[in-house]
Scaffold this motif. Sequence first.
Motif, short mmCIF file in Angstrom:
data_model
loop_
_atom_site.label_atom_id
_atom_site.label_comp_id
_atom_site.label_asym_id
_atom_site.label_seq_id
_atom_site.Cartn_x
_atom_site.Cartn_y
_atom_site.Cartn_z
N LYS A 1 0.85 -1.18 0.00
CA LYS A 1 0.00 0.00 0.00
C LYS A 1 0.89 1.24 0.00
CE LYS A 1 -3.62 -2.66 0.99
NZ LYS A 1 -4.85 -2.77 0.27
N CYS A 2 0.39 2.31 -0.58
CA CYS A 2 1.09 3.59 -0.54
C CYS A 2 0.42 4.44 0.53
CB CYS A 2 1.02 4.30 -1.89
SG CYS A 2 1.74 5.96 -1.86
N ALA A 3 1.17 4.85 1.54
CA ALA A 3 0.61 5.63 2.64
C ALA A 3 0.12 7.00 2.16
CB ALA A 3 1.66 5.80 3.74
N VAL A 4 0.71 7.54 1.11
CA VAL A 4 0.28 8.84 0.59
C VAL A 4 -1.03 8.69 -0.16
CG1 VAL A 4 0.88 10.75 -0.94
CG2 VAL A 4 2.65 9.69 0.46
N TYR A 5 -1.19 7.63 -0.93
CA TYR A 5 -2.43 7.41 -1.68
C TYR A 5 -3.57 7.03 -0.74
CZ TYR A 5 -5.81 5.70 -5.05
OH TYR A 5 -6.96 5.52 -5.77
N ARG B 1 2.33 16.93 8.25
CA ARG B 1 1.51 16.53 9.39
C ARG B 1 0.05 16.76 9.05
NH1 ARG B 1 2.53 16.46 15.43
NH2 ARG B 1 4.59 15.60 15.22
N GLY B 2 -0.80 15.83 9.40
CA GLY B 2 -2.22 15.97 9.10
C GLY B 2 -2.55 15.70 7.64
N HIS B 3 -1.62 15.06 6.91
CA HIS B 3 -1.84 14.75 5.50
C HIS B 3 -3.10 13.91 5.32
CE1 HIS B 3 -1.13 13.34 1.43
NE2 HIS B 3 -1.27 12.12 1.87
N ILE B 4 -3.94 14.31 4.39
CA ILE B 4 -5.14 13.54 4.05
C ILE B 4 -4.80 12.69 2.84
CG2 ILE B 4 -7.54 13.67 3.31
CD1 ILE B 4 -7.67 16.37 4.73
N ALA B 5 -5.06 11.40 2.95
CA ALA B 5 -4.75 10.47 1.86
C ALA B 5 -5.41 10.93 0.56
CB ALA B 5 -5.20 9.07 2.22
N LEU B 6 -4.70 10.75 -0.55
CA LEU B 6 -5.20 11.19 -1.84
C LEU B 6 -6.54 10.55 -2.19
CD1 LEU B 6 -4.68 12.95 -4.31
CD2 LEU B 6 -3.44 11.04 -5.30
N LEU C 1 -9.94 12.52 -3.37
CA LEU C 1 -10.62 12.24 -4.63
C LEU C 1 -12.08 11.86 -4.41
CD1 LEU C 1 -7.84 10.24 -6.50
CD2 LEU C 1 -8.52 12.62 -6.87
N LYS C 2 -12.38 11.22 -3.29
CA LYS C 2 -13.76 10.84 -2.98
C LYS C 2 -14.66 12.07 -2.89
CE LYS C 2 -13.20 6.82 -0.03
NZ LYS C 2 -13.41 6.37 1.36
#
Length: 98
Positions: free
Chosen positions: A40-44, A70-75, A79-80
């Motif tokens: 899995k890609c943690a960024v995606y 910090r607080g990154h929302i997964a891509l 997109l959702k």
Amino acid sequence: MTDRKLAAMHKAFGRNTGQICEDCCHLVCKRERSGRRHYKCAVYGNSNSAATDWAKSWTACGMHGRSADRGHIALIEQLKHEKRPNNTPVEGQVSMFE
């Protein structure tokens, strides 16, 4: 499905030619009880679904070697909630339901 995931990553973060996802710090390996591995890609985004499975051999994105904010929302979450184009009928368009 594969092309959409990778295209979304390259669109959002750019393409890092010469690098592959296998060497990225964001690639996570999840193991099932059977011993099978899923990457899995943690960024995606990381879910228990095949929709977020990742391949180690894919061309890396611009996040390769960079840390996520910090607080990154997964891509995939971004997109959702992205607005989709309005699918209103074009003047003179024939409808199947008329």
